[in-house]
Design a protein around this motif. Structure first.
Motif, PDB file in Angstrom:
ATOM      1  N   ALA A  66      41.931  46.362  37.153  1.00  0.00           N
ATOM      2  CA  ALA A  66      41.013  47.501  37.277  1.00  0.00           C
ATOM      3  C   ALA A  66      39.677  47.190  36.619  1.00  0.00           C
ATOM      4  CB  ALA A  66      41.629  48.746  36.646  1.00  0.00           C
ATOM      5  N   VAL A  67      38.619  47.683  37.242  1.00  0.00           N
ATOM      6  CA  VAL A  67      37.268  47.582  36.685  1.00  0.00           C
ATOM      7  C   VAL A  67      36.674  48.985  36.691  1.00  0.00           C
ATOM      8  CG1 VAL A  67      34.983  46.562  36.914  1.00  0.00           C
ATOM      9  CG2 VAL A  67      36.994  45.248  37.606  1.00  0.00           C
ATOM     10  N   LEU A  68      36.356  49.488  35.508  1.00  0.00           N
ATOM     11  CA  LEU A  68      35.821  50.844  35.376  1.00  0.00           C
ATOM     12  C   LEU A  68      36.721  51.859  36.077  1.00  0.00           C
ATOM     13  CD1 LEU A  68      32.017  50.082  35.926  1.00  0.00           C
ATOM     14  CD2 LEU A  68      33.224  50.401  33.757  1.00  0.00           C
ATOM     15  N   GLY A  69      38.029  51.643  35.942  1.00  0.00           N
ATOM     16  CA  GLY A  69      39.003  52.588  36.476  1.00  0.00           C
ATOM     17  C   GLY A  69      39.351  52.423  37.939  1.00  0.00           C
ATOM     18  N   GLN A  70      38.713  51.495  38.636  1.00  0.00           N
ATOM     19  CA  GLN A  70      39.003  51.258  40.047  1.00  0.00           C
ATOM     20  C   GLN A  70      39.865  50.008  40.180  1.00  0.00           C
ATOM     21  OE1 GLN A  70      35.407  51.331  42.389  1.00  0.00           O
ATOM     22  NE2 GLN A  70      34.792  53.326  41.602  1.00  0.00           N
ATOM     23  N   VAL A  71      40.964  50.128  40.930  1.00  0.00           N
ATOM     24  CA  VAL A  71      41.967  49.064  41.016  1.00  0.00           C
ATOM     25  C   VAL A  71      41.712  48.184  42.236  1.00  0.00           C
ATOM     26  CG1 VAL A  71      44.434  48.538  41.148  1.00  0.00           C
ATOM     27  CG2 VAL A  71      43.644  50.557  39.886  1.00  0.00           C
ATOM     28  N   PHE A  72      41.764  46.865  42.015  1.00  0.00           N
ATOM     29  CA  PHE A  72      41.522  45.902  43.079  1.00  0.00           C
ATOM     30  C   PHE A  72      42.696  44.929  43.204  1.00  0.00           C
ATOM     31  CE2 PHE A  72      37.419  47.301  41.532  1.00  0.00           C
ATOM     32  CZ  PHE A  72      36.731  47.601  42.700  1.00  0.00           C
ATOM     33  N   ASP A  73      42.981  44.551  44.435  1.00  0.00           N
ATOM     34  CA  ASP A  73      44.011  43.545  44.719  1.00  0.00           C
ATOM     35  C   ASP A  73      43.330  42.185  44.739  1.00  0.00           C
ATOM     36  OD1 ASP A  73      45.892  41.821  45.760  1.00  0.00           O
ATOM     37  OD2 ASP A  73      46.438  43.092  47.457  1.00  0.00           O
ATOM     38  N   VAL A  74      43.577  41.381  43.699  1.00  0.00           N
ATOM     39  CA  VAL A  74      42.924  40.077  43.583  1.00  0.00           C
ATOM     40  C   VAL A  74      43.898  38.940  43.906  1.00  0.00           C
ATOM     41  CG1 VAL A  74      41.220  40.892  41.928  1.00  0.00           C
ATOM     42  CG2 VAL A  74      43.388  39.970  41.090  1.00  0.00           C
ATOM     43  N   THR A  75      44.943  39.269  44.674  1.00  0.00           N
ATOM     44  CA  THR A  75      45.956  38.266  45.021  1.00  0.00           C
ATOM     45  C   THR A  75      45.345  37.066  45.730  1.00  0.00           C
ATOM     46  OG1 THR A  75      47.537  40.088  45.275  1.00  0.00           O
ATOM     47  CG2 THR A  75      48.215  37.935  46.094  1.00  0.00           C
ATOM     48  N   ASP A  76      44.323  37.303  46.556  1.00  0.00           N
ATOM     49  CA  ASP A  76      43.685  36.196  47.279  1.00  0.00           C
ATOM     50  C   ASP A  76      43.027  35.199  46.323  1.00  0.00           C
ATOM     51  OD1 ASP A  76      44.482  37.255  49.661  1.00  0.00           O
ATOM     52  OD2 ASP A  76      42.557  38.175  50.156  1.00  0.00           O
ATOM     53  N   GLY A  77      42.743  35.635  45.113  1.00  0.00           N
ATOM     54  CA  GLY A  77      42.172  34.732  44.117  1.00  0.00           C
ATOM     55  C   GLY A  77      43.218  34.310  43.097  1.00  0.00           C
ATOM     56  N   ARG A  78      44.450  34.191  43.565  1.00  0.00           N
ATOM     57  CA  ARG A  78      45.583  33.912  42.680  1.00  0.00           C
ATOM     58  C   ARG A  78      45.317  32.749  41.729  1.00  0.00           C
ATOM     59  NH1 ARG A  78      50.974  35.118  42.698  1.00  0.00           N
ATOM     60  NH2 ARG A  78      50.776  36.269  44.664  1.00  0.00           N
ATOM     61  N   GLN A  79      44.638  31.717  42.219  1.00  0.00           N
ATOM     62  CA  GLN A  79      44.411  30.537  41.376  1.00  0.00           C
ATOM     63  C   GLN A  79      43.597  30.861  40.126  1.00  0.00           C
ATOM     64  OE1 GLN A  79      43.102  31.154  44.305  1.00  0.00           O
ATOM     65  NE2 GLN A  79      41.027  30.324  44.557  1.00  0.00           N
ATOM     66  N   HIS A  80      42.854  31.971  40.161  1.00  0.00           N
ATOM     67  CA  HIS A  80      42.048  32.368  39.006  1.00  0.00           C
ATOM     68  C   HIS A  80      42.748  33.403  38.133  1.00  0.00           C
ATOM     69  CE1 HIS A  80      38.773  30.216  40.856  1.00  0.00           C
ATOM     70  NE2 HIS A  80      38.805  30.990  41.925  1.00  0.00           N
ATOM     71  N   TYR A  81      43.715  34.152  38.727  1.00  0.00           N
ATOM     72  CA  TYR A  81      44.288  35.295  38.024  1.00  0.00           C
ATOM     73  C   TYR A  81      45.778  35.188  37.697  1.00  0.00           C
ATOM     74  CZ  TYR A  81      39.872  37.498  39.221  1.00  0.00           C
ATOM     75  OH  TYR A  81      38.537  37.790  39.325  1.00  0.00           O
ATOM     76  N   GLU A  82      46.475  34.210  38.237  1.00  0.00           N
ATOM     77  CA  GLU A  82      47.903  34.099  37.939  1.00  0.00           C
ATOM     78  C   GLU A  82      48.114  33.653  36.494  1.00  0.00           C
ATOM     79  OE1 GLU A  82      49.550  31.301  40.611  1.00  0.00           O
ATOM     80  OE2 GLU A  82      48.277  29.645  39.968  1.00  0.00           O
ATOM     81  N   LEU A 126      28.310  46.762  36.240  1.00  0.00           N
ATOM     82  CA  LEU A 126      28.152  47.296  37.596  1.00  0.00           C
ATOM     83  C   LEU A 126      28.087  46.171  38.621  1.00  0.00           C
ATOM     84  CD1 LEU A 126      25.625  50.224  37.058  1.00  0.00           C
ATOM     85  CD2 LEU A 126      28.097  50.358  37.389  1.00  0.00           C
ATOM     86  N   ASN A 127      27.450  45.074  38.251  1.00  0.00           N
ATOM     87  CA  ASN A 127      27.395  43.917  39.150  1.00  0.00           C
ATOM     88  C   ASN A 127      28.782  43.310  39.340  1.00  0.00           C
ATOM     89  OD1 ASN A 127      24.645  44.009  39.690  1.00  0.00           O
ATOM     90  ND2 ASN A 127      24.116  42.778  37.908  1.00  0.00           N
ATOM     91  N   TRP A 128      29.591  43.285  38.260  1.00  0.00           N
ATOM     92  CA  TRP A 128      30.970  42.814  38.382  1.00  0.00           C
ATOM     93  C   TRP A 128      31.753  43.696  39.354  1.00  0.00           C
ATOM     94  CZ3 TRP A 128      33.233  38.448  37.521  1.00  0.00           C
ATOM     95  CH2 TRP A 128      32.810  37.588  36.492  1.00  0.00           C
ATOM     96  N   TYR A 132      33.615  42.701  42.897  1.00  0.00           N
ATOM     97  CA  TYR A 132      35.023  42.942  43.239  1.00  0.00           C
ATOM     98  C   TYR A 132      35.155  43.787  44.499  1.00  0.00           C
ATOM     99  CZ  TYR A 132      36.863  40.753  39.052  1.00  0.00           C
ATOM    100  OH  TYR A 132      37.219  39.826  38.104  1.00  0.00           O
ATOM    101  N   ARG A 133      34.288  44.759  44.654  1.00  0.00           N
ATOM    102  CA  ARG A 133      34.324  45.577  45.869  1.00  0.00           C
ATOM    103  C   ARG A 133      34.071  44.740  47.110  1.00  0.00           C
ATOM    104  NH1 ARG A 133      30.763  50.931  44.224  1.00  0.00           N
ATOM    105  NH2 ARG A 133      32.448  52.144  43.275  1.00  0.00           N
TER     106      ARG A 133
END
Length: 259
Positions: A66-82, A126-128, A132-133
């Motif tokens: 989540a960023v500022l309370g908004q939830v994002f699916d970052v599975t496509d960037g698994r190599q960065h977030y796993e 806000l740029n982050w 993500y959006r």
């Protein structure tokens, strides 16, 4: 004549069937559009912190943050977030603060608190969120600091937006001040030390005058900043301006060894 009447009846029946089919398809399309436009308002997907924790790539295969309370699916960037990757810290939580502080060890209740950050930091945040959006799928809201259990903005989020407005006003005022007092050019070398100077384009502000270097003291800030001053035009805030020591009043360059 009978054959002609039969042909006309068949044509009418065919046209009627086509009209019915088109009407049904149009109605279905209308329903789809209605659902598309009303779904985000009436049926917001809201995660509790416990639910979001599960989207860690193990309990749930997907990776959510989540960023500022908004939830994002970052599975496509698994190599960065796993687990074991650079940005795994953000998975399963709202760690917005760390996006600007770089503190990936913050597990306190304040890890999504941002109201005490500077305007520049908030702009970075806000740029982050914009990134993500654009790059990842938005999946819902986190029930917590920014949104309640219905996905409605909290008082904290309203304070956040108020501060953004203050920052915008501050930015406009700063731009106005920069036009009046453009920043100096600043350089340093081992032999001469630091020196500041003014030109018609110093500070990236194009103008038809050069100006002289002065120290501008801003209330609330510890150190003054060097600005170029045109005394022929300036009549305000002179009590906040100070000359550099051992620098002639009309000089466009000053050495600042002891400043």
């Amino acid at each position: 004549m009978g054959l002609y009447s039969c042909f006309r009846r068949n044509i009418k029946v065919s046209v009627s069937i086509i009209v019915i089919i088109i009407s049904v398809l149009c109605y279905k399309k209308y329903e789809e559009l209605q659902n598309f436009t009303t779904e985000p308002r009436g049926h917001r997907l809201v995660f509790s912190q416990e639910q979001l924790n599960q989207y860690d790539g193990h309990v749930q295969d997907k990776l959510y943050m989540a960023v500022l309370g908004q939830v994002f699916d970052v599975t496509d960037g698994r190599q960065h977030y796993e687990r074991g990757s650079s940005y795994h810290y953000f998975i399963g939580k709202d760690g917005s603060r760390a996006l600007v502080t770089g503190n990936f060890n913050d597990e306190s209740s304040m890890k999504d608190h941002v109201l005490d950050l500077s305007c520049n930091d908030l702009s970075t945040l806000l740029n982050w969120r914009k990134t993500y959006r654009k790059k990842y799928k938005f999946v819902g809201f986190l029930n917590g600091r920014y949104y309640d259990e219905h996905g409605t903005e909290t008082n904290y989020f309203k304070q956040f937006k108020s501060k953004l407005k203050e920052c915008e006003t501050e930015k406009i005022n700063q731009e106005k001040e920069n036009l009046k007092y453009p920043p100096c050019n600043i350089a340093w070398n081992e032999e001469e030390g630091s020196h500041v100077w003014c030109t018609k384009t110093s500070g990236g502000i194009a103008r038809n005058w050069v100006g002289v270097p002065r120290q501008l003291f801003t209330p609330g800030e510890e150190k003054p900043r060097c600005v170029c001053v045109n005394y022929d035009m300036d009549s305000d805030s002179t009590n906040l301006l100070k000359k550099y020591a051992d620098c002639p009043d009309t000089s466009t360059m000053c050495n600042i060894f002891n400043t």
